[in-house]
Structure formats: C-alpha cells, structure tokens
Design an enzyme around this catalytic site. Structure first.
Site, short mmCIF file in Angstrom:
data_model
loop_
_atom_site.label_atom_id
_atom_site.label_comp_id
_atom_site.label_asym_id
_atom_site.label_seq_id
_atom_site.Cartn_x
_atom_site.Cartn_y
_atom_site.Cartn_z
N ASP A 77 -11.89 -10.01 4.49
CA ASP A 77 -13.15 -10.06 3.73
C ASP A 77 -13.61 -11.52 3.65
OD1 ASP A 77 -13.08 -7.30 3.24
OD2 ASP A 77 -13.66 -7.52 1.14
N ASP B 129 -5.97 -7.52 4.36
CA ASP B 129 -7.15 -6.95 3.70
C ASP B 129 -7.98 -8.09 3.09
OD1 ASP B 129 -8.83 -4.94 2.54
OD2 ASP B 129 -7.78 -5.23 0.63
N TYR C 129 0.81 -1.21 0.00
CA TYR C 129 0.00 0.00 0.00
C TYR C 129 0.85 1.27 0.00
CZ TYR C 129 -4.50 -2.30 0.97
OH TYR C 129 -5.64 -3.03 0.89
N ASP D 189 -1.80 -18.74 0.96
CA ASP D 189 -2.75 -19.50 0.14
C ASP D 189 -3.32 -20.67 0.95
OD1 ASP D 189 -0.21 -20.61 0.11
OD2 ASP D 189 -0.24 -21.16 -2.01
N LYS E 287 4.08 -15.37 2.84
CA LYS E 287 4.30 -16.11 1.59
C LYS E 287 5.80 -16.31 1.47
CE LYS E 287 2.83 -17.86 -2.38
NZ LYS E 287 2.02 -19.09 -2.48
C1 IPM Z 1 -10.27 -1.92 4.17
C2 IPM Z 1 -10.51 -1.32 2.81
C3 IPM Z 1 -9.41 -0.32 2.51
C4 IPM Z 1 -8.11 -1.10 2.45
C5 IPM Z 1 -9.60 0.54 1.26
C6 IPM Z 1 -10.90 1.31 1.29
C7 IPM Z 1 -8.44 1.48 1.03
O1 IPM Z 1 -10.62 -2.32 1.86
O2 IPM Z 1 -10.15 -1.16 5.15
O3 IPM Z 1 -10.21 -3.14 4.28
O4 IPM Z 1 -7.79 -1.71 1.41
O5 IPM Z 1 -7.40 -1.12 3.45
MG MG Z 2 -10.72 -4.30 2.67
#
Ligand code: IPM
Ligand code: MG
Length: 365
Positions: free
Chosen positions: A259, A255, A149, A231, A199
């Site tokens: 999710d 990240d 990032y 993975d 990784k």
């Molecule tokens: C998160 C989001 C952010 C990230 C984006 C909005 C920049 O996906 O907080 O998980 O990738 O960190």
């Molecule tokens: Mg995210």
C-alpha cells in the site's frame, strides 16, 4: 486438414463487493479483446464472493465456488468487504475477507506478486518528487498463505480483567523456502537483485526467515541478496525506491509495504497483483479494496484491475505478447492524459471507469 483450432480457456470471475464489480467488468472486457487479438478464446464463469456471497448464501465463499476455481485456468478477482459486514469477527465465514483468504489458502497461492512501476506519464502525480520516482520498477513478492493471517491460535477470549486476544505468527522452513525460490527465480529474470525484508531483531519467525533466505541465496550466486528490517525498509522505500528490484517478505509486512509503494505509482488504484502457487493456476486482483465510499458511482480507477488481467495472460496463460499489448495500451492512454478522479491533478477533468476502459480497448490497436 486441421483448421482454426482455438483453445478455450476457462476464467472464473469473482467480482465481489463495492467497486469490485465495476473494475472487474472493465478488466474482463479488456482481457477478452486482448486475448482475441492473439487467437485465444476465453470462457468466463461468474460467481459471488465476499459480502455478496454472504448475503446470498450465508458464507463468503461456497465450497462449490472453491471447487470451480480449482478446475479453472485462472481467476479474475475484484475486491471484497464493506461496512455492512464489518461486525463479523476476522475468523468468521461471514466476514467478506474470509472468502479471499479461503481462496488463497485453498488454492495454495503462496506467492503474491505485486509489481510497482511508475509510468512515465504518472511521474508528476506521484506523492514523491519526480526525480525520486522516475524509473521505479520493483516487484514485491509477498508470502500469502502463512504468518499472522493464518497461524493458530487466533482468537479473542475473556479474562477477569477484560477481553484479551491473540494472533500467532508461525512460519516453517518449507513455507519460507518456496516463496524465496520463487522470488530468486524472478530476480534472475529481472535485474538480479533481491532484498528480503523481515524483523529479525525482534521476531523468531524473521530470524528463521533470514536464515532460510540466506541458504536459498547460495543457489543463486548470480543474484545479489540483501536483508533489511521492515521499519528501515519502509523508510528507504520513500528515500530511494529506484534502488530496489525484487523484494520478498512475509504476509503482513507485504500487505503494508505494498500500500505504501502504491503511492509511488500515484494511487492505490494503479497496482495489479498475481497470486501464484506451484502450477500455472493464479488469482489476479488489483491490490486496492472495495472502496465502498465510491461504489456504484462509475468513477473507480480500473487500471489496477486491467493490469491484473495482463498479469493473468503472462503468468497463467503464458501469453507475454497479449500481456504487453494491454500494458502498452494503458501506458498510451495515460500518455494521452486520460485520468480517473484518483489520479487527476487538482482541478483537472477526470473520466469515469467506462470511459477509461473504452480508451484502453481502443488503444489495444
Ligand atoms: C490485500 C488486502 C487483503 C489482505 C484483505 C482484503 C484481506 O488488503 O489483498 O492487500 O490483507 O491481504
Ligand atoms: Mg492490502
């Protein structure tokens, strides 16, 4: 005689874009009532961030907003982004997400705590079979200010054979060490298990990551430390999520796997997060995004944002009591069967953002 001293605590509220304002308003209301129950007075200051700030001021985060955040006790954050601003390059200050990244970096919030708990009432809603998700209680600690990032070079450039682009993944020993220490400290207070995800078979940064984490592990003999390739971890998280306690990993891996982990809890809308640095200042936000497709409809799930307010009480204000009051209220409301659209079983009625929030406030007791 000294009577009724209440300390005013300053919270900066950054609602952002899309459903950000709706869920942040929900969280602010719950936070205000829960804090009041334990005699805490909160002062809220609201500012624009993300696309809303781009539209008003031409940048996703104004320097004075960052300064304001530095002097606050905590920051309640909604979400940023939307199709309207998608054309800007990832590095541009016209990009809504750049405001969030500038906050994380500017406040040195290097540890992002993302607890994943499957509420008993939500076991049937999970994407996995009930016996797989029952009792899931893990905590992902995502490194938040390094890696792909932020590292340079990071750019797009033209070549005779068309455009090329580069992102860089860089980690230093101190960057890895501080987030590892935070993760081990947390594991010590939980079930004393830590899995570091990398990784290392492919990436130099991961090989450094693994060696630094292993060295930190020697200082925590009471915590069982393991290492896993990302993975394999992504697979195992669905195979046996109950096996995990604290998981520590670099920025992008964190990240992605959070999710994925949110589907254990039933919906991306359920998960809160706390971004912490060396002190008590923290930024609290649901892990979901701005969901432009449902913005303004009053149907967004506010639970991720509300549970983020609980984390704010726990980590920045040191009010475990009030944090638990909120968490228990959310649990009670779910047990009563209230569901927003994202977590309502097919054909079942759903409530809106405000009704869900009112119910949580009611359940605060
Ligand atoms: C998160 C989001 C952010 C990230 C984006 C909005 C920049 O996906 O907080 O998980 O990738 O960190
Ligand atoms: Mg995210």
């Amino acid at each position: 005689m000294i009577v009724g001293i209440t300390t005013a605590v300053r919270i900066v509220v950054l609602p952002g874009d899309g459903i950000g304002p709706e869920v942040t308003e929900a969280a602010r209301r719950v936070l205000d009532v829960a804090a009041g129950r334990v005699g805490l007075r909160l002062d809220f200051v609201e500012e624009l961030v993300g696309g809303a700030s781009v539209d008003a001021f031409g940048v996703a985060l104004r320097p004075q907003t960052l300064r304001l955040c530095k002097t606050a006790d905590a920051i309640l954050f909604g979400a940023v982004g939307g199709p309207k601003w998608d054309d800007a390059s990832p590095q541009s200050t016209l990009r809504p997400g750049s405001g969030l990244l500038a906050l994380r970096k500017g406040l040195e919030l290097f540890a992002n705590l993302r607890p994943v708990r499957v509420d008993p009432a939500m076991v049937a809603t999970s994407a996995l079979r009930p016996e797989r998700v029952k009792d899931v209680d893990l905590l992902v600690v995502r490194e938040l200010t390094g890696g792909l990032y932020f590292s340079k070079p990071k750019r797009r450039y033209s070549t005779p054979r068309g455009d090329a682009a580069v992102d860089t993944m860089r980690y230093s020993t101190p960057e890895i060490e501080r987030v590892a220490v935070r993760a081990f400290e947390l594991a010590r207070r939980r079930r004393q298990r830590l899995c570091s995800v990398d990784k290392a078979n492919m990436l130099e940064t991961s090989r450094l990551w693994r060696s630094v984490v292993s060295r930190v592990a020697e200082r925590y003999p009471d915590v069982a430390c393991s290492h896993m390739l990302v993975d394999a971890f992504a697979m195992d998280l669905l195979r046996r999520p109950q096996a995990y306690d604290v998981v520590v990993t670099e920025n992008l891996f964190g990240d992605i796997v959070t999710d994925e982990a949110s589907m254990l809890a039933g919906s991306l809308g359920m998960l809160p997060s706390a971004s912490l640095g060396g002190g008590t200042l923290g930024l609290y936000e649901p892990i979901h995004g701005s969901a432009p497709d449902i913005a303004g409809k009053g149907i967004a799930n506010p639970i991720g944002a509300i549970l983020s307010a609980a984390l704010l009480l726990r980590w920045s204000l040191n009010r475990e009591d009030a944090a638990q009051v909120i968490e228990q209220a959310v649990s009670r409301v779910l047990a009563d069967g209230l569901r927003t659209a994202d977590i309502a079983p097919d054909g079942q009625p759903a409530v809106g953002t405000t009704a869900m929030t009112d119910a949580v406030i009611e359940a605060l007791g």
